[in-house]
Design a protein around this motif. Structure first.
Motif, PDB file in Angstrom:
ATOM      1  N   THR A 164     -13.507   0.697   3.398  1.00  0.00           N
ATOM      2  CA  THR A 164     -13.581  -0.711   3.241  1.00  0.00           C
ATOM      3  C   THR A 164     -13.752  -1.596   2.058  1.00  0.00           C
ATOM      4  O   THR A 164     -13.093  -2.451   1.682  1.00  0.00           O
ATOM      5  CB  THR A 164     -14.656  -1.271   4.406  1.00  0.00           C
ATOM      6  N   GLU A 165     -14.771  -0.946   1.050  1.00  0.00           N
ATOM      7  CA  GLU A 165     -14.939  -1.311  -0.075  1.00  0.00           C
ATOM      8  C   GLU A 165     -13.899  -1.354  -0.971  1.00  0.00           C
ATOM      9  O   GLU A 165     -13.462  -2.382  -1.794  1.00  0.00           O
ATOM     10  CB  GLU A 165     -16.270  -0.608  -0.726  1.00  0.00           C
ATOM     11  N   ALA A 166     -12.943  -0.325  -1.071  1.00  0.00           N
ATOM     12  CA  ALA A 166     -11.799  -0.238  -1.870  1.00  0.00           C
ATOM     13  C   ALA A 166     -10.902  -1.171  -1.327  1.00  0.00           C
ATOM     14  O   ALA A 166     -10.171  -1.883  -2.043  1.00  0.00           O
ATOM     15  CB  ALA A 166     -11.034   1.151  -1.647  1.00  0.00           C
ATOM     16  N   LEU A 167     -10.783  -1.364   0.058  1.00  0.00           N
ATOM     17  CA  LEU A 167      -9.726  -2.523   0.693  1.00  0.00           C
ATOM     18  C   LEU A 167     -10.078  -3.664   0.147  1.00  0.00           C
ATOM     19  O   LEU A 167      -9.252  -4.689  -0.060  1.00  0.00           O
ATOM     20  CB  LEU A 167      -9.553  -2.272   2.022  1.00  0.00           C
ATOM     21  N   ARG A 168     -11.444  -4.036   0.064  1.00  0.00           N
ATOM     22  CA  ARG A 168     -11.862  -5.479  -0.480  1.00  0.00           C
ATOM     23  C   ARG A 168     -11.253  -5.710  -1.742  1.00  0.00           C
ATOM     24  O   ARG A 168     -11.129  -6.584  -2.206  1.00  0.00           O
ATOM     25  CB  ARG A 168     -13.529  -5.539  -0.315  1.00  0.00           C
ATOM     26  N   LEU A 169     -11.802  -4.714  -2.491  1.00  0.00           N
ATOM     27  CA  LEU A 169     -11.070  -4.614  -4.099  1.00  0.00           C
ATOM     28  C   LEU A 169      -9.689  -4.864  -4.031  1.00  0.00           C
ATOM     29  O   LEU A 169      -9.560  -5.608  -4.972  1.00  0.00           O
ATOM     30  CB  LEU A 169     -11.946  -3.672  -4.902  1.00  0.00           C
ATOM     31  N   LEU A 170      -9.206  -4.021  -3.547  1.00  0.00           N
ATOM     32  CA  LEU A 170      -7.530  -4.104  -3.435  1.00  0.00           C
ATOM     33  C   LEU A 170      -6.803  -5.413  -3.163  1.00  0.00           C
ATOM     34  O   LEU A 170      -6.380  -6.047  -3.550  1.00  0.00           O
ATOM     35  CB  LEU A 170      -7.128  -3.060  -2.650  1.00  0.00           C
ATOM     36  N   ALA A 171      -7.516  -5.985  -1.974  1.00  0.00           N
ATOM     37  CA  ALA A 171      -7.181  -7.517  -1.360  1.00  0.00           C
ATOM     38  C   ALA A 171      -7.590  -8.507  -2.591  1.00  0.00           C
ATOM     39  O   ALA A 171      -6.484  -9.413  -2.882  1.00  0.00           O
ATOM     40  CB  ALA A 171      -8.117  -7.551  -0.337  1.00  0.00           C
ATOM     41  N   THR A 172      -8.506  -8.448  -3.164  1.00  0.00           N
ATOM     42  CA  THR A 172      -8.924  -9.295  -4.118  1.00  0.00           C
ATOM     43  C   THR A 172      -8.184  -9.023  -5.538  1.00  0.00           C
ATOM     44  O   THR A 172      -7.613 -10.163  -5.984  1.00  0.00           O
ATOM     45  CB  THR A 172     -10.600  -9.171  -4.461  1.00  0.00           C
ATOM     46  N   LEU A 173      -7.975  -7.881  -6.029  1.00  0.00           N
ATOM     47  CA  LEU A 173      -7.307  -7.723  -6.989  1.00  0.00           C
ATOM     48  C   LEU A 173      -5.790  -8.252  -7.027  1.00  0.00           C
ATOM     49  O   LEU A 173      -5.225  -8.779  -7.691  1.00  0.00           O
ATOM     50  CB  LEU A 173      -7.260  -6.213  -7.446  1.00  0.00           C
ATOM     51  N   ALA A 174      -5.217  -7.757  -5.872  1.00  0.00           N
ATOM     52  CA  ALA A 174      -3.938  -8.015  -5.690  1.00  0.00           C
ATOM     53  C   ALA A 174      -3.855  -9.712  -5.660  1.00  0.00           C
ATOM     54  O   ALA A 174      -2.678 -10.230  -6.250  1.00  0.00           O
ATOM     55  CB  ALA A 174      -3.171  -7.611  -4.471  1.00  0.00           C
ATOM     56  N   ALA A 175      -4.359 -10.180  -5.099  1.00  0.00           N
ATOM     57  CA  ALA A 175      -4.540 -11.636  -5.074  1.00  0.00           C
ATOM     58  C   ALA A 175      -4.833 -12.546  -6.355  1.00  0.00           C
ATOM     59  O   ALA A 175      -4.093 -13.256  -6.654  1.00  0.00           O
ATOM     60  CB  ALA A 175      -5.272 -12.520  -4.021  1.00  0.00           C
ATOM     61  N   ALA A 176      -5.645 -11.809  -7.019  1.00  0.00           N
ATOM     62  CA  ALA A 176      -5.933 -12.273  -8.343  1.00  0.00           C
ATOM     63  C   ALA A 176      -4.623 -12.117  -9.391  1.00  0.00           C
ATOM     64  O   ALA A 176      -4.598 -13.224 -10.114  1.00  0.00           O
ATOM     65  CB  ALA A 176      -7.111 -11.687  -9.014  1.00  0.00           C
TER      66      ALA A 176
END
Length: 147
Positions: free
Chosen positions: A3-15
């Protein structure tokens, strides 16, 4: 993937999407519009083609990762952010695509006043994508801070 990796991935891709979109709105498109219309249209076409292959996957990746975080119990902010970045894809296909199609028409007089208006319209529509992606990124960042 945790879940932590998914959170970071979602945020990074949006940014990354938001950063590229903001650059286009604040730097590239205004510079393009200072050129003669024929040259501006000629520059827009390959730029648009290249940006599509970068931005579409980023939007979809962020949407899927953010939605997955929400489904795994991440809370409503993850769904809101995922929907904000996810909506840029149908917005592009439904709202912006007709302008893109008109700009890319083989018979288009690329030096015409109509082409200039289409390029101006494209810039305004792209700004909506930028705003959506910035809102998604801010929402993801707030959700990360609460996690």
């Amino acid at each position: 993937m945790g879940t932590e990796a998914l959170r970071l991935l979602a945020t990074l891709a949006a940014a990354l999407f938001a950063g590229a979109a903001l650059y286009i709105n604040l730097v590239e498109h205004p510079a393009r519009m200072q050129l003669d219309t024929r040259i501006a249209a000629a520059q827009w076409a390959p730029s648009y083609a290249r940006a599509t292959w970068m931005q579409a996957p980023l939007a979809l990746l962020s949407f899927l990762a953010g939605t997955t975080v929400w489904l795994l119990g991440g809370g409503r902010p993850w769904l809101i952010a995922a929907l904000l970045i996810g909506v840029v894809v149908p917005f592009t296909l439904v709202v912006i695509h007709p302008t893109n199609h008109a700009l890319l028409a083989p018979a288009r007089d690329t030096g015409s006043a109509e082409t200039r208006k289409l390029l101006e319209r494209w810039g305004r529509l792209h700004a909506i994508r930028t705003a959506l992606s910035l809102a998604a990124t801010a929402t993801y960042l707030l959700a990360l801070g609460r996690a």
